[in-house]
Write a protein that holds these residues in place. Structure first.
Motif, PDB file in Angstrom:
ATOM      1  N   ARG A 139       0.849  -1.190   0.000  1.00 14.56           N
ATOM      2  CA  ARG A 139       0.000   0.000   0.000  1.00 14.56           C
ATOM      3  C   ARG A 139       0.889   1.246   0.000  1.00 14.56           C
ATOM      4  O   ARG A 139       2.028   1.195   0.452  1.00 14.56           O
ATOM      5  N   PRO A 140       0.343   2.388  -0.441  1.00 18.47           N
ATOM      6  CA  PRO A 140       1.141   3.624  -0.403  1.00 18.47           C
ATOM      7  C   PRO A 140       1.422   4.050   1.032  1.00 18.47           C
ATOM      8  O   PRO A 140       0.672   3.718   1.951  1.00 18.47           O
ATOM      9  N   GLY A 168      -2.467   8.366  -0.783  1.00 19.87           N
ATOM     10  CA  GLY A 168      -1.493   8.299  -1.861  1.00 19.87           C
ATOM     11  C   GLY A 168      -1.777   7.163  -2.827  1.00 19.87           C
ATOM     12  O   GLY A 168      -2.701   6.354  -2.640  1.00 19.87           O
ATOM     13  N   VAL A 169      -0.977   7.108  -3.886  1.00 25.70           N
ATOM     14  CA  VAL A 169      -1.088   6.031  -4.866  1.00 25.70           C
ATOM     15  C   VAL A 169       0.304   5.473  -5.137  1.00 25.70           C
ATOM     16  O   VAL A 169       1.317   6.120  -4.896  1.00 25.70           O
ATOM     17  N   LEU A 170       0.331   4.254  -5.650  1.00 24.98           N
ATOM     18  CA  LEU A 170       1.578   3.619  -6.067  1.00 24.98           C
ATOM     19  C   LEU A 170       1.734   3.847  -7.574  1.00 24.98           C
ATOM     20  O   LEU A 170       0.756   3.789  -8.320  1.00 24.98           O
ATOM     21  N   ARG A 171       2.937   4.103  -8.016  1.00 23.74           N
ATOM     22  CA  ARG A 171       3.209   4.322  -9.435  1.00 23.74           C
ATOM     23  C   ARG A 171       4.317   3.372  -9.856  1.00 23.74           C
ATOM     24  O   ARG A 171       5.365   3.296  -9.230  1.00 23.74           O
ATOM     25  N   LEU A 219      -3.342  -0.333  -4.384  1.00 24.23           N
ATOM     26  CA  LEU A 219      -3.026  -1.611  -3.751  1.00 24.23           C
ATOM     27  C   LEU A 219      -2.373  -2.546  -4.767  1.00 24.23           C
ATOM     28  O   LEU A 219      -2.817  -2.634  -5.908  1.00 24.23           O
ATOM     29  N   VAL A 220      -1.314  -3.245  -4.326  1.00 22.19           N
ATOM     30  CA  VAL A 220      -0.666  -4.269  -5.154  1.00 22.19           C
ATOM     31  C   VAL A 220      -0.639  -5.554  -4.352  1.00 22.19           C
ATOM     32  O   VAL A 220      -0.266  -5.563  -3.178  1.00 22.19           O
ATOM     33  N   ARG A 221      -1.052  -6.639  -4.981  1.00 18.31           N
ATOM     34  CA  ARG A 221      -0.976  -7.973  -4.356  1.00 18.31           C
ATOM     35  C   ARG A 221       0.311  -8.641  -4.860  1.00 18.31           C
ATOM     36  O   ARG A 221       0.330  -9.263  -5.911  1.00 18.31           O
ATOM     37  N   HIS A 222       1.372  -8.491  -4.081  1.00 20.50           N
ATOM     38  CA  HIS A 222       2.674  -9.035  -4.475  1.00 20.50           C
ATOM     39  C   HIS A 222       2.669 -10.541  -4.265  1.00 20.50           C
ATOM     40  O   HIS A 222       2.254 -11.025  -3.211  1.00 20.50           O
ATOM     41  N   PRO A 223       3.140 -11.321  -5.255  1.00 20.53           N
ATOM     42  CA  PRO A 223       3.106 -12.785  -5.127  1.00 20.53           C
ATOM     43  C   PRO A 223       4.182 -13.355  -4.204  1.00 20.53           C
ATOM     44  O   PRO A 223       4.204 -14.552  -3.942  1.00 20.53           O
ATOM     45  N   GLY A 224       5.085 -12.519  -3.714  1.00 21.88           N
ATOM     46  CA  GLY A 224       6.198 -13.007  -2.895  1.00 21.88           C
ATOM     47  C   GLY A 224       7.398 -13.305  -3.783  1.00 21.88           C
ATOM     48  O   GLY A 224       7.322 -13.199  -5.004  1.00 21.88           O
ATOM     49  N   SER A 225       8.497 -13.671  -3.170  1.00 17.38           N
ATOM     50  CA  SER A 225       9.697 -13.976  -3.953  1.00 17.38           C
ATOM     51  C   SER A 225      10.474 -15.109  -3.291  1.00 17.38           C
ATOM     52  O   SER A 225      10.436 -15.283  -2.075  1.00 17.38           O
ATOM     53  N   ARG A 226      11.158 -15.877  -4.130  1.00 17.34           N
ATOM     54  CA  ARG A 226      12.005 -16.968  -3.619  1.00 17.34           C
ATOM     55  C   ARG A 226      13.250 -16.405  -2.974  1.00 17.34           C
ATOM     56  O   ARG A 226      13.755 -15.363  -3.371  1.00 17.34           O
ATOM     57  N   ALA A 227      13.769 -17.140  -2.017  1.00 11.83           N
ATOM     58  CA  ALA A 227      15.027 -16.742  -1.375  1.00 11.83           C
ATOM     59  C   ALA A 227      16.165 -16.856  -2.399  1.00 11.83           C
ATOM     60  O   ALA A 227      16.193 -17.776  -3.211  1.00 11.83           O
TER      61      ALA A 227
END
Length: 126
Positions: A85-86, A91-94, A106-114
């Motif tokens: 979230r901002p 605010g907004v995300l750009r 809002l962004v739904r981040h999928p996560g990341s591998r180590a």
């Protein structure tokens, strides 16, 4: 005539660990090599944040490699899926997607591998 040679292991060990001695030079070479590999293995611009030095530890000299990038913890350990979230209340995300600028709240981040690039550099630098 007789000659007596006395070997004192503690004294030899201290001599080898002296600053500027052979052991420190080898340790510097090895630490620098591992740090170079870590810089190459690091994702994005993270390699520019890698530095190294030699310091006195509890068991003698130690080579220390440091990555001071603010996101290094997330890269080394990975992340679970999460929301972004901002920072400001309204605010907004750009960001850019396929060359198009996108604004959202809002962004739904999928996560990341180590990505254990530091451990990999240590193994490759041996």
């Amino acid at each position: 005539m007789s000659v007596q040679v006395r070997i004192e292991p503690g004294r030899i060990a201290r001599f080898l660990r002296l600053r500027g001695g052979r052991v420190e030079r080898k340790l510097r070479e090895r630490t620098a090599r591992v740090a170079r590999i870590a810089q190459q293995e690091a994702p994005g611009s993270m390699g520019r944040y890698i530095d190294w030095h030699i310091e006195e530890g509890p068991r003698g000299l130690e080579g220390v490699i440091i990555c001071s990038h603010p996101a290094v913890h997330y890269v080394l350990n990975g992340t679970r899926p999460h929301l972004i979230r901002p920072r400001r209340r309204n605010g907004v995300l750009r960001f850019e997607v396929d060359g198009h600028v996108v604004f959202t709240r809002l962004v739904r981040h999928p996560g990341s591998r180590a990505n254990d690039f530091m451990g990999r550099a240590l193994r490759l630098g041996r």
